[in-house]
Design a protein around this motif. Structure first.
Motif, PDB file in Angstrom:
ATOM      1  N   TRP A  60     -15.789  32.039  -4.887  1.00  9.64           N
ATOM      2  CA  TRP A  60     -17.055  32.678  -5.250  1.00  9.64           C
ATOM      3  C   TRP A  60     -17.951  31.761  -6.072  1.00  9.64           C
ATOM      4  O   TRP A  60     -19.150  31.979  -6.180  1.00  9.64           O
ATOM      5  N   ARG A  61     -17.392  30.697  -6.661  1.00 10.37           N
ATOM      6  CA  ARG A  61     -18.209  29.789  -7.474  1.00 10.37           C
ATOM      7  C   ARG A  61     -18.177  28.350  -6.979  1.00 10.37           C
ATOM      8  O   ARG A  61     -19.127  27.607  -7.172  1.00 10.37           O
ATOM      9  N   VAL A  63     -16.084  25.850  -8.068  1.00 12.54           N
ATOM     10  CA  VAL A  63     -15.986  24.990  -9.250  1.00 12.54           C
ATOM     11  C   VAL A  63     -15.592  23.569  -8.823  1.00 12.54           C
ATOM     12  O   VAL A  63     -14.636  23.374  -8.079  1.00 12.54           O
ATOM     13  N   GLU A  66     -20.164  22.019  -7.096  1.00 15.55           N
ATOM     14  CA  GLU A  66     -21.467  22.650  -7.301  1.00 15.55           C
ATOM     15  C   GLU A  66     -22.567  22.030  -6.446  1.00 15.55           C
ATOM     16  O   GLU A  66     -23.568  22.686  -6.131  1.00 15.55           O
ATOM     17  N   GLY A  71     -22.829  28.713  -5.284  1.00 10.14           N
ATOM     18  CA  GLY A  71     -22.468  29.548  -6.432  1.00 10.14           C
ATOM     19  C   GLY A  71     -22.428  31.034  -6.151  1.00 10.14           C
ATOM     20  O   GLY A  71     -22.275  31.833  -7.072  1.00 10.14           O
ATOM     21  N   HIS A  72     -22.560  31.409  -4.876  1.00 11.92           N
ATOM     22  CA  HIS A  72     -22.552  32.847  -4.528  1.00 11.92           C
ATOM     23  C   HIS A  72     -21.629  33.053  -3.332  1.00 11.92           C
ATOM     24  O   HIS A  72     -22.080  33.134  -2.183  1.00 11.92           O
TER      25      HIS A  72
END
Length: 240
Positions: A60-61, A63, A66, A71-72
């Protein structure tokens, strides 16, 4: 499968792909090799869009990723998802359907037996990702019994016209003015050490000389070539 089309004077290569399911390790390796080969075969300067069921969870992120993950996303990342993120990183692409804030119903691409996940993706080059203005699934439209239709909306910028430099015209008509003509004659006398301008033949000489000077100012006065050891002129940048 890939297809190249022309949109507003630019070449777009659309790649549709399907990755093997989790657990098919040998098939997975073959899939990534084939996709690498397709992307590497695309000409520099072409736009690339990769879309399909890539069977991986990117989390979902995202990490640590990026730059390629918007980020969604949904859920946790798995090994197949890391492979997707690594591929996008290598080719400087972005997962467009993780870029926008959406309700879960517009993020889920796979729905089966109450299990919902995000395994279908659309990737575009980072330098063009700003042109993507929306990307979501259509819950009521399903490609198969489990997969939902994933759509992307882009606003293609109009290519700027390149203005060619145009040489300034010599304003011969201004010599009809007596004052300008006398000033011009004085300057030419200084340069040419005196040329008659009163009679018709003299005026023609002045026009001819001025035209030749103007032409010489635009022509290439010297051509420089690079030759190989055997005296052959090198024309390709790679040889030079």
């Amino acid at each position: 499968m890939s297809v190249t089309i022309d949109i507003e004077g630019e070449c777009w290569t659309m790649v549709s792909c399907y990755a093997p399911e989790v657990g098919c390790d040998d098939d997975k390796l073959s899939f990534w090799r084939d996709l690498d080969s397709v992307v590497q075969g695309i000409e520099d300067g072409e736009r690339i869009v990769i879309a399909g069921d890539i069977n991986g969870h990117v989390g979902w992120r995202g990490v640590g990723y990026e730059g390629v993950h918007g980020g969604h996303g949904i859920g946790n990342v798995n090994q197949e998802g890391i492979a997707i993120l690594d591929f996008a990183t290598a080719y400087e692409m972005k997962l467009v359907n993780t870029k926008f804030t959406k309700i879960p119903n517009h993020l889920v691409t796979y729905n089966s037996g109450g299990h919902q996940s995000l395994i279908d993706y659309i990737m575009v080059q980072k330098k063009f990702v700003k042109e993507a203005i929306d990307c979501k699934t259509l819950p009521l439209e399903q490609v198969t019994g489990q997969h939902r239709t994933l759509v992307m909306k882009m606003k293609i910028r109009e290519r700027r016209k390149r203005w060619e430099k145009v040489s300034r015209k010599v304003r011969w008509w201004k010599l009809k003015d007596r004052n300008i003509r006398e000033e011009f004659q004085a300057e030419m006398d200084r340069i040419l050490d005196g040329v008659a301008f009163e009679d018709e033949e003299g005026q023609k000489d002045i026009f001819r000389i001025a035209a030749e000077r103007d032409k010489k100012s635009k022509d290439i006065g010297q051509v420089v070539t690079v030759k190989s050891e055997d005296g052959r002129i090198l024309m390709d940048e790679e040889d030079i």
